[in-house]
Design a protein around this motif. Structure first.
Motif, PDB file in Angstrom:
ATOM      1  N   ASP A 277     -10.721   7.955   3.529  1.00 61.53           N
ATOM      2  CA  ASP A 277     -10.704   7.790   2.077  1.00 61.53           C
ATOM      3  C   ASP A 277     -12.090   8.149   1.548  1.00 61.53           C
ATOM      4  OD1 ASP A 277     -10.867   6.865  -0.523  1.00 61.53           O
ATOM      5  OD2 ASP A 277      -9.923   4.923  -0.102  1.00 61.53           O
TER       6      ASP A 277
ATOM      7  N   ASP B 185     -13.688  -2.858   1.057  1.00 68.32           N
ATOM      8  CA  ASP B 185     -12.991  -2.866  -0.234  1.00 68.32           C
ATOM      9  C   ASP B 185     -13.473  -3.967  -1.164  1.00 68.32           C
ATOM     10  OD1 ASP B 185     -11.496  -0.776   0.693  1.00 68.32           O
ATOM     11  OD2 ASP B 185      -9.634  -1.911   0.965  1.00 68.32           O
TER      12      ASP B 185
ATOM     13  N   GLU C  26       0.822  -1.217   0.000  1.00 75.91           N
ATOM     14  CA  GLU C  26       0.000   0.000   0.000  1.00 75.91           C
ATOM     15  C   GLU C  26       0.860   1.273   0.000  1.00 75.91           C
ATOM     16  OE1 GLU C  26      -3.153  -0.042  -0.334  1.00 75.91           O
ATOM     17  OE2 GLU C  26      -3.773   1.961   0.297  1.00 75.91           O
TER      18      GLU C  26
ATOM     19  N   GLN D  75     -11.934  -3.231   6.886  1.00 75.69           N
ATOM     20  CA  GLN D  75     -11.240  -2.850   5.653  1.00 75.69           C
ATOM     21  C   GLN D  75     -11.566  -3.818   4.510  1.00 75.69           C
ATOM     22  OE1 GLN D  75      -8.350  -0.172   5.429  1.00 75.69           O
ATOM     23  NE2 GLN D  75      -9.550  -0.330   3.553  1.00 75.69           N
TER      24      GLN D  75
ATOM     25  N   ARG E 283      -4.542  -2.629   4.430  1.00 75.72           N
ATOM     26  CA  ARG E 283      -4.853  -3.274   3.143  1.00 75.72           C
ATOM     27  C   ARG E 283      -3.833  -4.347   2.769  1.00 75.72           C
ATOM     28  NH1 ARG E 283      -7.161   2.205   0.457  1.00 75.72           N
ATOM     29  NH2 ARG E 283      -9.375   1.596   0.475  1.00 75.72           N
ATOM     30  N   ASP E 284      -2.605  -4.222   3.263  1.00 70.67           N
ATOM     31  CA  ASP E 284      -1.612  -5.270   3.006  1.00 70.67           C
ATOM     32  C   ASP E 284      -1.991  -6.544   3.760  1.00 70.67           C
ATOM     33  OD1 ASP E 284       0.019  -3.456   1.475  1.00 70.67           O
ATOM     34  OD2 ASP E 284       0.712  -2.608   3.379  1.00 70.67           O
TER      35      ASP E 284
END
Lengths: 382, 382
Positions: free
Chosen positions: A300, A171, A30, A167, A134-135
């Motif tokens: 975001d 996503d 990320e 998360q 996100r990783d």
């Protein structure tokens, strides 16, 4: 070896490891850069249905691991969420296929900062890249794909685990039908960050930290890591829980008067600190607490775009006496999800045990989870 | 040098030191043994009336000192309770004679563990005797006697200072007409003790602690002492206060991403830790936190005997967002005092600032103190 396993146990289990990314086909991170190879340690309980519609993914908290349920060969104690997972339990392994995996950045089988960097043949240390939520999600998505599952019936986690679920479901709503976000936060407060900052300070100023290369130096920052854990542990319990457990009881072998272990609560914290050294790595503590500090998904502007088009069914739970990620944190998540038209059930569970309640068999909590899982399976098969 | 002192300042002040016990006539300690010589650092503000009926004694908190008000020569900042003490302020030095003294066991002029032991010509270190609250009271009683005062109009303190006032007034009600016990506790909880235990651990495991003989070794356990202070500081503020002050603001010179100072709250805590090193001693931190841990006056079955026969007028205050010694702690004190037929006024002050509120000019708090002091002087002269 456990002589006779409890009837509601998933039985003997083993942690498996799989390489999901290689040096040639690494994970793109990320914050830029890549990481590979990446191994992931995981366990599964129950059986995947022929339609692959009963898979539930467990996301562990800061210091958790892949061993959530059942017994390792020779072990006297089961996995950390064994009260939840097993035949007849709320996450009934006669019906659900449960997957539990260690986080990258961790230290219990998945690639982390104390893993060997194949480029140097030494532990990464602080050369390990900074990770973002996100990783962590990307690696566990790869595991789910590896297991032949295209859509999870549910993803479930407490504390950091709940943040990971949030998360992931935001996503990739097409990959998760039901998301359970428990005792979690969508953005840490200054107090939360402050406690973690002091913990990191204790670790990084330990004389044996060696700028992160303690493994090469043959030492370990035990002192700092134990202090970090002792402090954190105070925040995992409510004040009432500590009072109920210990009050002002003297320790039986007290060093009274003096500066040693004198009250029972001091002995308890000391034990928590020492036991932690046997199972956790100081660098993982740094990397994973920073993932939490930086986590702020709703900052975001596109955070809710995907999930708005493809709603997930959410269960958000907090515990009344949790002062680490209390009800305010959960309500904030609920408000954001409701703004995006998500079906959200929110409940504040009465419990005296503070943040750690999410690990405990609190009756109304487990009843809520049981009902939610039962409904989720009925609906997917309706 | 302050160019022009504020009109409501007590002006330039100096800390004085007096020897109250000698090696030949030492203090007999609560836990046995003796301590002498004992020097005490103190300051006074205002004038003692001819009838010696207007003396108010200030008891400081864990890390306080004798310099409560006014300016030291050349200093830009006044004493730590200057917002309370001065002409026209709630503790009006035109009418009251205010005494503020450093605690024994401390490190700002009064005898403490880093003072020179005349028997060895080296710092006491851990040879300094363990102290109890009554020892702290005994030394300040000797100071009051030295100043020619037989009965204080009032004794006043916050946190540890309030605990000292409680012990003093319970044991010697003939010496204190009015006792103000603010943001204090009559017995620490397991959580309170836990935080102090972790702080002591950080200090005593510092590589420079040298078993307490760090002064002789020419070093100082800076790392551990800073960690202790950073952690404690989080507990002195409410979560809302930290959010209001810092939220998730980045630090201007942030080391993002990484493990350095990245959020404003990290910089603030770092600064608190570093500034503390300039003014506080690690051994004093150990000794005075243990005084607080052991404090449990109502465990003594005779605790209320003296005061029952000779009532003191009490003001007990808590702050709504204090989670260190919150309202529960104050209510417990009030219940005990009421059982002994004491005239007690209790108030929970609305304030967003947590435990540290007792140091701040919170309007309803200062208004309450002003009214209480005004009444106390009227009554003594009625």
């Amino acid at each position: 070896m456990v002589e006779r396993l409890p009837a509601d146990s998933v039985g003997l289990v083993r942690t498996q490891t799989v390489r999901l990314f290689t040096a040639e086909e690494p994970l793109h991170l990320e914050l830029g850069g890549t990481l590979g190879p990446i191994d992931v340690a995981y366990e599964t309980y129950g059986s995947l249905s022929p339609a692959a519609d009963n898979a539930v993914f467990i996301c562990h908290a800061l210091t958790g691991d892949a061993h959530a349920a059942g017994f390792h060969e020779g072990a006297k104690r089961p996995g950390w969420w064994d009260n939840l997972i097993g035949p007849g339990k709320p996450l009934d392994t006669n019906r659900f296929f449960v997957i539990s995996a260690n986080l990258i950045g961790g230290c219990q089988g998945s690639t982390g900062p104390s893993s060997i960097n194949p480029a140097t043949d030494a532990a990464y240390g602080l050369d390990f890249p900074l990770l973002m939520m996100r990783d962590l999600v990307a690696v566990h998505r790869a595991l789910v794909k590896h297991l032949g599952i295209t859509r999870l019936l549910a993803a479930l986690g407490g504390s950091l685990g709940g943040m990971q679920v949030l998360q992931w479901a935001l996503d990739h709503p097409d990959e998760i039908a039901n998301a359970l976000v428990i005792a979690a936060s969508s953005r840490l407060t200054a107090q939360n960050i402050g406690f973690s900052a002091v913990a990191r300070r204790a670790i990084m100023t330990d004389r044996n930290f060696a700028e992160g290369d303690y493994a090469a130096a043959g030492v370990n920052p035990d002192t700092g890591l134990a202090i970090a854990r002792m402090m954190a542990h105070i925040t995992y319990l409510s004040e009432d829980a500590l009072t109920e457990k210990f009050g002002r009881q003297p320790h039986p072998n007290r060093h009274h008067p003096g500066f040693g272990i004198d009250f029972a609560v001091e002995s308890y914290l000391d034990h928590q600190g020492q036991a932690f050294l046997e199972r956790f790595d100081a660098l993982s503590y740094l990397y994973l607490t920073r993932v939490m500090d930086y986590f702020d998904p709703f900052a975001d502007p596109d955070a809710l775009t995907a999930v708005s088009a493809d709603p997930v069914t959410w269960l958000v739970l907090s515990f009344a006496t949790d002062w680490r990620f209390g009800t305010d944190h959960s309500r904030r998540i609920v408000r954001k999800l409701e703004q995006a038209g998500q079906p959200v059930t929110f409940r504040e569970i009465p419990s005296t045990w503070g943040h750690d309640s999410f690990l405990l068999p609190v009756e109304p909590y487990h009843a809520t989870l049981r009902a939610f899982f039962d409904r989720s399976l009925r609906e997917v098969r309706a």
